[in-house]
Design an enzyme around this catalytic site. Structure first.
Site, PDB file in Angstrom:
ATOM      1  CG  HIS A  17       1.210  -0.686   2.341  1.00 55.37           C
ATOM      2  ND1 HIS A  17       0.508   0.496   2.346  1.00 55.37           N
ATOM      3  CD2 HIS A  17       2.517  -0.329   2.383  1.00 55.37           C
ATOM      4  CE1 HIS A  17       1.342   1.520   2.399  1.00 55.37           C
ATOM      5  NE2 HIS A  17       2.580   1.054   2.406  1.00 55.37           N
ATOM      6  CE  LYS A  41       7.271  10.289   6.455  1.00 53.15           C
ATOM      7  NZ  LYS A  41       6.948   8.902   6.099  1.00 53.15           N
ATOM      8  NE  ARG A  90       7.345   1.437  -3.067  1.00 56.89           N
ATOM      9  CZ  ARG A  90       6.900   2.362  -2.235  1.00 56.89           C
ATOM     10  NH1 ARG A  90       5.706   2.862  -2.379  1.00 56.89           N
ATOM     11  NH2 ARG A  90       7.667   2.794  -1.259  1.00 56.89           N
ATOM     12  CB  SER A 128       0.843   6.079   1.397  1.00 50.96           C
ATOM     13  OG  SER A 128       0.783   4.774   1.891  1.00 50.96           O
TER      14      SER A 128
END
Ligand code: ADP
Length: 161
Positions: A17, A41, A90, A128
């Protein structure tokens, strides 16, 4: 003013990040990191905690600020006026999801463009969730997150994650 919004969960913020933030900050006049609150979440850090951690690690970047939003990204962006969304990519798997989000955001807010920055190769594997997993096993996190947030992660783990 060229303003970019960089949205995400940042649970916790990683060096991947940070790489995107630094690169965006060198291109745009201002970068607003937006911690998105997603009620479905179970985050490791609450949204205000994530905001505080990010503030600590962007202190040296004068054109970067941090906020949180629990609403729709397209609405949040509208409240900021003229701006673009920045996303990091990514792998192809990111692309599919992010491309769909970009289209939806454009549908909701036709003035809103999304720009993609490809991940630097050294951070391609980093997320993460990888960091949370390594933290659970007490691994050294220095290669993965900004060093000053490591004590906060360790404390969280001690208190049951
Ligand atoms: P994560 O997938 O790590 O939980 P977030 O939801 O916080 O990440 O991601 C916010 C944004 O940052 C997304 O656009 C995501 O693709 C991007 N991003 C996350 N990790 C990296 C990385 N290592 N390199 C480049 N971009 C990344």
């Amino acid at each position: 003013m060229k303003v970019a919004i960089y949205p995400g969960s940042f649970d916790p913020i990683t060096l991947g990040h940070m790489n995107i933030i630094r690169r965006a900050a060198s291109v745009f006049d201002a970068v607003v990191i937006c911690v998105m609150v997603n009620s479905s979440k179970h985050p490791m850090f609450s949204a205000p905690e994530r905001v505080e951690l990010i503030k600590k690690v962007v202190e040296d970047l004068p054109n970067v600020e941090v906020e949180q939003s629990s609403g729709l990204l397209a609405e949040y962006a509208r409240s900021k006026g003229k701006c673009v969304i920045i996303k990091g990519l990514r792998a192809m798997s990111d692309f599919e999801k992010e491309f769909q989000m970009a289209m939806i955001n454009k549908k909701l807010n036709p003035l809103l463009d999304t720009m993609f920055l490809s991940s630097d190769s050294e951070y391609m594997y980093l997320s993460s969730s990888v960091v949370r997993e390594l933290a659970r096993y007490g691994r050294d996190l220095r290669e993965f997150v900004p060093e000053i947030i490591i004590p906060y992660i360790e404390r969280k783990m001690k208190n049951g994650g």
